[in-house]
Design a protein around this motif. Structure first.
Motif, PDB file in Angstrom:
ATOM      1  N   ILE A 128      76.761  11.065  29.754  1.00  0.00           N
ATOM      2  CA  ILE A 128      76.499   9.874  29.050  1.00  0.00           C
ATOM      3  C   ILE A 128      77.496   9.637  27.894  1.00  0.00           C
ATOM      4  O   ILE A 128      77.475  10.507  27.009  1.00  0.00           O
ATOM      5  N   PRO A 129      78.085   8.525  28.000  1.00  0.00           N
ATOM      6  CA  PRO A 129      79.139   8.381  27.195  1.00  0.00           C
ATOM      7  C   PRO A 129      78.493   7.631  25.936  1.00  0.00           C
ATOM      8  O   PRO A 129      77.615   6.918  26.069  1.00  0.00           O
ATOM      9  N   ARG A 130      79.253   7.859  24.865  1.00  0.00           N
ATOM     10  CA  ARG A 130      78.761   7.189  23.296  1.00  0.00           C
ATOM     11  C   ARG A 130      80.365   6.717  23.061  1.00  0.00           C
ATOM     12  O   ARG A 130      81.159   7.347  22.901  1.00  0.00           O
ATOM     13  N   ARG A 131      79.968   5.339  22.608  1.00  0.00           N
ATOM     14  CA  ARG A 131      81.234   4.635  22.043  1.00  0.00           C
ATOM     15  C   ARG A 131      81.246   4.049  20.796  1.00  0.00           C
ATOM     16  O   ARG A 131      80.366   3.675  20.378  1.00  0.00           O
ATOM     17  N   ILE A 132      82.223   4.112  20.003  1.00  0.00           N
ATOM     18  CA  ILE A 132      82.394   3.624  18.543  1.00  0.00           C
ATOM     19  C   ILE A 132      83.710   2.800  18.486  1.00  0.00           C
ATOM     20  O   ILE A 132      84.611   3.201  18.774  1.00  0.00           O
ATOM     21  N   PRO A 170      78.865   1.468  11.860  1.00  0.00           N
ATOM     22  CA  PRO A 170      78.937   2.766  11.877  1.00  0.00           C
ATOM     23  C   PRO A 170      78.174   3.508  13.001  1.00  0.00           C
ATOM     24  O   PRO A 170      77.753   4.679  12.806  1.00  0.00           O
ATOM     25  N   TRP A 171      77.645   2.681  13.907  1.00  0.00           N
ATOM     26  CA  TRP A 171      76.574   3.407  15.073  1.00  0.00           C
ATOM     27  C   TRP A 171      77.347   3.307  16.060  1.00  0.00           C
ATOM     28  O   TRP A 171      78.259   2.775  16.537  1.00  0.00           O
ATOM     29  N   TRP A 172      77.044   4.794  17.102  1.00  0.00           N
ATOM     30  CA  TRP A 172      77.383   4.937  18.346  1.00  0.00           C
ATOM     31  C   TRP A 172      76.616   3.760  19.236  1.00  0.00           C
ATOM     32  O   TRP A 172      75.647   3.811  19.089  1.00  0.00           O
ATOM     33  N   HIS A 173      77.096   3.498  20.404  1.00  0.00           N
ATOM     34  CA  HIS A 173      76.687   2.693  21.327  1.00  0.00           C
ATOM     35  C   HIS A 173      76.862   3.452  22.772  1.00  0.00           C
ATOM     36  O   HIS A 173      77.763   3.862  22.886  1.00  0.00           O
ATOM     37  N   GLY A 174      75.735   3.029  23.689  1.00  0.00           N
ATOM     38  CA  GLY A 174      76.101   3.622  24.772  1.00  0.00           C
ATOM     39  C   GLY A 174      76.386   2.531  25.911  1.00  0.00           C
ATOM     40  O   GLY A 174      76.749   1.445  25.536  1.00  0.00           O
ATOM     41  N   ASP A 175      76.581   2.733  27.242  1.00  0.00           N
ATOM     42  CA  ASP A 175      76.856   1.791  28.215  1.00  0.00           C
ATOM     43  C   ASP A 175      75.767   1.138  28.891  1.00  0.00           C
ATOM     44  O   ASP A 175      76.112   0.124  29.641  1.00  0.00           O
TER      45      ASP A 175
END
Length: 328
Positions: free
Chosen positions: A138-142, A175-180
């Motif tokens: 599960i990727p997390r992107r910023i 500043p928050w990480w987002h998913g796909d």
């Protein structure tokens, strides 16, 4: 975060001729990459080697700023009492440091790697997207903007003929990480037709009013801002959030539909957007009830209220939520 091993200290201090390079490892638990041009450019892997080739650009130990973002606390001093009074809190921009080691088989390869990395990080080409992914896939992107670290240092412990080390400094304004993936819930209704979806078991007939509870789940760590897509006909509509704030369009003079048949209204509650437009570009903001609040959805499961008056047709409602995460 497990990171590939960094270069060992040279025995004689001479990096130029025989640098002791970091040993590439097949990381099965953490994958990291940088993608330039707001995520539209070429993805540059920093861990998890995708082939047996080695030269590469490698993330070294010492990365910082990847977990909880900094917070700013607002307070007022009390004149005759000890301490202060809490006023509010906000997450500040996140500062990220990525120590990287760039190694080429010759000088030309090294220069090509440096140009590729510089182009990906150039803030004039848009934000760079930092991606981290664990073994669950599960990727997390910023989204980050480059602010320094690649100015260059040709000292013997920072660069050589076929290698160079950088401490890349990034700032994430969000500043928050987002998913796909996004959470999407859809409902449709008409004459004697139920909403489609287990979260809102309401029935609306033509010209009748229905009030019901919407159960919404936000799997993220903090509040998320929904984007609503509403297709008419509706004579009036009102959505009340978990905190009691609401937005809606009241009944129009003469009994006309507030949202005509076949017209789709998009209500974007996200900060920086806050728009209410239909599919033809018409601005519906002036039609809102007094003191509207485009509310957010808190983390976890919460309930909201819907009050809808259907027109003659089959309206539909869709809400989309993009969860945000504290860490990767």
């Amino acid at each position: 975060m497990p990171i590939p091993a960094g270069p060992q200290s040279p025995a004689n201090g001479a990096w130029e001729r025989n640098p002791l390079l970091p040993v590439p490892e097949d990381w099965q638990h953490t994958y990291a990459s940088i993608t330039g041009s707001a995520g539209e450019g070429e993805e540059i892997p920093l861990t998890g080697f995708q082939s047996a080739s080695w030269p590469a650009i490698v993330l070294q130990p010492g990365a910082t700023g990847l977990d909880v973002p900094p917070f700013e606390i607002y307070m007022d001093d009390l004149p005759n009492l000890d301490g202060s009074m809490f006023r509010g809190v906000r997450a500040a921009a996140r500062q990220i440091l990525l120590p990287v080691f760039v190694y080429g088989i010759d000088r030309r390869t090294l220069r090509a790697f440096k140009r590729k990395l510089a182009a990906a990080l150039n803030p004039k080409n848009g934000a760079a997207v930092l991606t981290l992914m664990e073994q669950d896939g599960i990727p997390r992107r910023i989204h980050c903007h480059y602010v320094g670290g690649m100015e260059g240092n040709e000292s013997s412990d920072a660069a050589g003929f076929t290698w160079v080390a950088y401490g890349i400094q990034l700032v994430a304004l969000d500043p928050w990480w987002h998913g796909d993936t996004s959470e999407v819930i859809r409902w449709s209704f008409g004459t004697a037709q139920p909403f489609l979806g287990k979260l809102l078991p309401l029935k609306l007939g033509e010209g009748t009013q229905a009030a019901g509870t919407l159960t919404i789940t936000n799997p993220g760590d903090i509040e998320a801002w929904p984007v609503w897509s509403i297709t008419g006909p509706l004579r009036s509509l009102k959505f009340t959030g978990p905190d009691g704030s609401s937005w809606g369009i009241p009944a129009q003079p003469g009994g006309a539909d507030a949202l005509p048949n076949g017209r789709t209204l998009t209500v974007d509650c996200r900060p920086g957007y806050k728009t209410i437009l239909d599919d033809q570009g018409t601005n519906y903001f002036p039609l809102l009830s007094a003191n509207p609040s485009l509310w957010s959805v808190p983390s976890g499961t919460s309930t909201a209220q819907a009050e809808l008056v259907a027109g003659s047709g089959t309206p539909t409602v869709k809400v989309e939520i993009s969860p945000r995460y504290t860490t990767y």
